[in-house]
Motif scaffolding. Sequence first.
Motif, PDB file in Angstrom:
ATOM      1  N   LEU A  74       0.365  -1.831   9.705  1.00 23.95           N
ATOM      2  CA  LEU A  74       0.350  -2.190  11.117  1.00 23.95           C
ATOM      3  C   LEU A  74       0.930  -3.581  11.336  1.00 23.95           C
ATOM      4  N   TYR A  75       0.622  -4.520  10.445  1.00 27.00           N
ATOM      5  CA  TYR A  75       1.037  -5.907  10.654  1.00 27.00           C
ATOM      6  C   TYR A  75       2.535  -6.128  10.445  1.00 27.00           C
ATOM      7  N   ASP A  86      -2.816  -5.333   1.299  1.00 26.36           N
ATOM      8  CA  ASP A  86      -2.454  -4.852   2.630  1.00 26.36           C
ATOM      9  C   ASP A  86      -3.655  -4.345   3.422  1.00 26.36           C
ATOM     10  N   HIS A  87      -4.603  -3.697   2.743  1.00 28.89           N
ATOM     11  CA  HIS A  87      -5.792  -3.235   3.453  1.00 28.89           C
ATOM     12  C   HIS A  87      -6.495  -4.422   4.132  1.00 28.89           C
ATOM     13  N   MET A 105      -3.884 -12.954  -2.890  1.00 21.92           N
ATOM     14  CA  MET A 105      -3.830 -14.361  -2.506  1.00 21.92           C
ATOM     15  C   MET A 105      -2.382 -14.816  -2.308  1.00 21.92           C
ATOM     16  N   LEU A 106      -1.459 -14.274  -3.114  1.00 26.70           N
ATOM     17  CA  LEU A 106      -0.034 -14.563  -2.907  1.00 26.70           C
ATOM     18  C   LEU A 106       0.410 -14.033  -1.547  1.00 26.70           C
ATOM     19  N   LYS A 107      -0.034 -12.842  -1.203  1.00 27.31           N
ATOM     20  CA  LYS A 107       0.375 -12.227   0.063  1.00 27.31           C
ATOM     21  C   LYS A 107      -0.208 -12.990   1.246  1.00 27.31           C
ATOM     22  N   THR A 163       0.831  -1.196   0.000  1.00 27.88           N
ATOM     23  CA  THR A 163       0.000   0.000   0.000  1.00 27.88           C
ATOM     24  C   THR A 163       0.872   1.254   0.000  1.00 27.88           C
ATOM     25  N   THR A 164       0.360   2.321  -0.598  1.00 28.68           N
ATOM     26  CA  THR A 164       1.039   3.611  -0.538  1.00 28.68           C
ATOM     27  C   THR A 164       0.389   4.517   0.507  1.00 28.68           C
TER      28      THR A 164
END
Length: 341
Positions: free
Chosen positions: A190-191, A63-64, A90-92, A37-38
């Motif tokens: 955050l994660y 990321d969201h 899905m990869l993430k 994410t930006t």
Amino acid sequence: METGEHAFIETMKFVNRKTRSLMFPDFGEYSGMYTSTTENVSGYMDSLQVQGKDVLTVTASGDHLINLYLGGAHQVDCYDSNRNTYFMTMLKLGALQALSYEEFITFFTLCEKTGVAYAGMLAYQERVGHNEHFFDYQFYQKIRPYLTQNVAEYWDLLYKEFNYNGASMEKDGRDLLMASSLEDMVASNLYLKSPELYYQARQACAYIQPKFYVCDVFELHTIPNMYDVISLSNIYDYATHELKGTVSSDEFVDYAENTLSNNLNPDGKIAITYQYHYRLKKNYFNTTGLKRLFESKYEFERRPELEKYKLKKIMVPSVVEDYRVKGGQDCLYVYEKGRTK
């Protein structure tokens, strides 16, 4: 319309697409994929109050979705006009289960940090500390068992297309992968703030079943679900752009407040747009103490067309280094059903 059914067709359409415009970002059905994410999602997660809530968010880099589940969201569904965002997400999610904190960061970040450099009078983004393991195929082999057959086929084909050299996807020149630095990715998510939060996110996302919709932002009201929070990211910037936009500011906000709001539960909210660089601390070098005392400490880059709407503003620290060191802040404009008129 849900996505992710024909990996071969979608991969080939992606890699064979035309080179995107150098003048304007490419947001089509088979556009490039952001690896992070930006937005500073971590900076507004608490203020958005998603604990136990049902959320509809842009798919983007995925990321969201991960941040929202870490923030305690009950159910998160995703939408995007770009089909490829499903495969990135899905990869993430697979990587979150398969890789350690250090491996995850190594796989998804291109360099240590970026900064502004100059070639004569021309400014450009300079990368510091190149990561040779960006999208490394050996890391992908660890992730692959955690992917569905269709998602694995998509990435298998993409790696094959680039001779199993993940870094080549970013160097290709067609902006297939638009990567972030380690510094920006950690600051925005955050994660990724700590290994402890990363493993909490792993647990939070272990058994999720999000729905993915391929649609334009102005089709969101056709999704047959109700939500407590709907996030429109910064789509507003492109939808209302003076050269490439298709609607006015009034039309965009009217759609959110009077049409999309019908998909909100009572007291629900819509994050209408994320504005980068909303305010910046003034440089008071060589100014008088009286001026510093009585003048505003900030310079504002407000959106005049949005100021007339009584939207809640959530101030978010900028993660862009040039703005962060100057106390720069972004702004999330939020419509609250039943409260904002």
